[in-house]
Design a protein around this motif. Structure first.
Motif, PDB file in Angstrom:
ATOM      1  N   VAL A   1       0.838  -1.203   0.000  1.00  0.00           N
ATOM      2  CA  VAL A   1       0.000   0.000   0.000  1.00  0.00           C
ATOM      3  C   VAL A   1       0.872   1.252   0.000  1.00  0.00           C
ATOM      4  O   VAL A   1       0.558   2.251  -0.672  1.00  0.00           O
TER       5      VAL A   1
ATOM      6  N   GLY B   1      -6.330   0.123  -1.911  1.00  0.00           N
ATOM      7  CA  GLY B   1      -5.313   1.139  -2.164  1.00  0.00           C
ATOM      8  C   GLY B   1      -4.922   1.272  -3.623  1.00  0.00           C
ATOM      9  O   GLY B   1      -4.321   2.281  -4.028  1.00  0.00           O
TER      10      GLY B   1
ATOM     11  N   THR C   1      -8.490   0.094   8.309  1.00  0.00           N
ATOM     12  CA  THR C   1      -7.346   0.216   7.409  1.00  0.00           C
ATOM     13  C   THR C   1      -6.244  -0.763   7.778  1.00  0.00           C
ATOM     14  O   THR C   1      -5.106  -0.607   7.364  1.00  0.00           O
TER      15      THR C   1
ATOM     16  N   GLU D   1       1.912   1.829  -3.434  1.00  0.00           N
ATOM     17  CA  GLU D   1       0.773   2.365  -4.177  1.00  0.00           C
ATOM     18  C   GLU D   1       0.574   3.844  -3.885  1.00  0.00           C
ATOM     19  O   GLU D   1       0.246   4.632  -4.789  1.00  0.00           O
TER      20      GLU D   1
ATOM     21  N   VAL E   1      -4.711  -3.978  -0.003  1.00  0.00           N
ATOM     22  CA  VAL E   1      -3.995  -3.790  -1.264  1.00  0.00           C
ATOM     23  C   VAL E   1      -4.963  -3.430  -2.385  1.00  0.00           C
ATOM     24  O   VAL E   1      -4.702  -2.521  -3.187  1.00  0.00           O
TER      25      VAL E   1
END
Length: 305
Positions: A13, A274, A160, A16, A271
């Motif tokens: 993440v 994100g 999260t 990303e 994942v």
């Protein structure tokens, strides 16, 4: 100590987020520079500025939370926690609305309409865009500010991926804060999701029909137009896949905080969720001729000078 699979997913993440910083920052910068130079801005570019800026802020909140997972516990503070949750929800919903209006604009410009009301919208859409963007900010406020009055729990951290010992990921019964969070998230995302699916389906149908028509011609121009249509169709399908998968992943994250201990599911959902704001910015750069040219010039200037 976070489980290894969760550490891996958070690291992905983080990558990303960096990609999103670069992509969304690039889109915002290019469009603002062009706006300043030409002293005018198109409706699509205006939406892109709002969209990329909101996503940039969204990814800042994600990065802050990742930092808190590894280095700090500031988000345990009740006041900070509420403010952080409201900001995250606001920019998340706003960015979804902005991306929706982008495809609504494309839809209105591409498809052929005959109904008088649709024709009126088609002719006035440019003037409506600023009001639609402002309305999106108002609606996003309405679906995010209530978080400030929810009895604090670790809904944000857990949703999260924070699986620390004091996290509510260990709670197996529904808590009212989770229900409020789920309702607010669903309400804020549902309507732009439906609009995005409908308009994207209309665009794909229109482009596909036009592609079939172009196949009747036999020249290089036809082949070039078919390639353009196929690229547009692929980009819209990619957008829908990212959008819907992100929506589902966020719902799974919220549900996982209250009724599951499946860390693997949380890690995968992190994942997937994100990927949308980062990868869609890359898609926008690839399919937008102005952004693609600006990126090519930037690359040549920096790396092949």
């Amino acid at each position: 100590m976070l489980p290894p699979v969760l550490i891996i997913s958070i690291s992905i993440v983080a990558i990303e987020v960096v990609v999103g910083f670069i992509g969304n920052g690039f889109i915002t910068t290019v469009n603002i520079i062009n706006w300043i130079k030409s002293k005018k801005i198109s409706s699509a570019d205006m939406i892109l500025i709002f969209l990329s800026t909101s996503r940039f802020i969204l990814q800042v909140t994600v990065l802050m939370h990742i930092h808190s997972l590894y280095f700090a516990d500031v988000l345990k503070l009740e006041s900070v926690y509420k403010d952080f949750g409201a900001v995250w929800m606001f920019v998340n919903h706003a960015s979804l609305w902005f991306s929706t209006w982008l495809y609504v604009l494309y839809c209105v410009k591409i498809i052929k309409v005959t109904h008088w009301l649709l024709l009126k919208i088609k002719h006035r859409i440019a003037g409506m865009i600023p009001w639609l963007l402002l309305g999106s900010l108002v609606i996003s406020s309405m679906t995010s500010l209530p978080l400030l009055w929810i009895t604090p729990s670790t809904y944000l951290c857990s949703s999260t991926g924070n699986c620390r010992e004091n996290s509510t990921v260990h709670i197996t019964n529904w808590d009212s804060s989770y229900l409020y969070l789920l309702v607010l998230y669903f309400v804020g995302c549902f309507f732009p999701l439906v609009l995005s699916v409908v308009t994207s389906a209309l665009i794909i149908t229109s482009l596909w029909k036009h592609r079939k028509t172009m196949q009747c011609y036999t020249d290089s121009f036809r082949d070039a137009m078919i390639d353009v249509h196929l690229t547009a169709i692929k980009s819209i399908i990619s957008f829908l896949i990212l959008y819907i998968s992100s929506f589902v992943a966020q719902i799974l994250l919220i549900l996982s905080t209250s009724e599951s201990k499946d860390v693997v599911k949380v890690a995968i959902s992190l994942v997937v969720a994100g990927a949308y704001p980062s990868m869609h910015s890359i898609i926008l750069i690839i399919v937008n001729s102005k952004l693609k040219l600006a990126f090519r010039n930037f690359y040549l200037l920096c790396f092949i000078k």
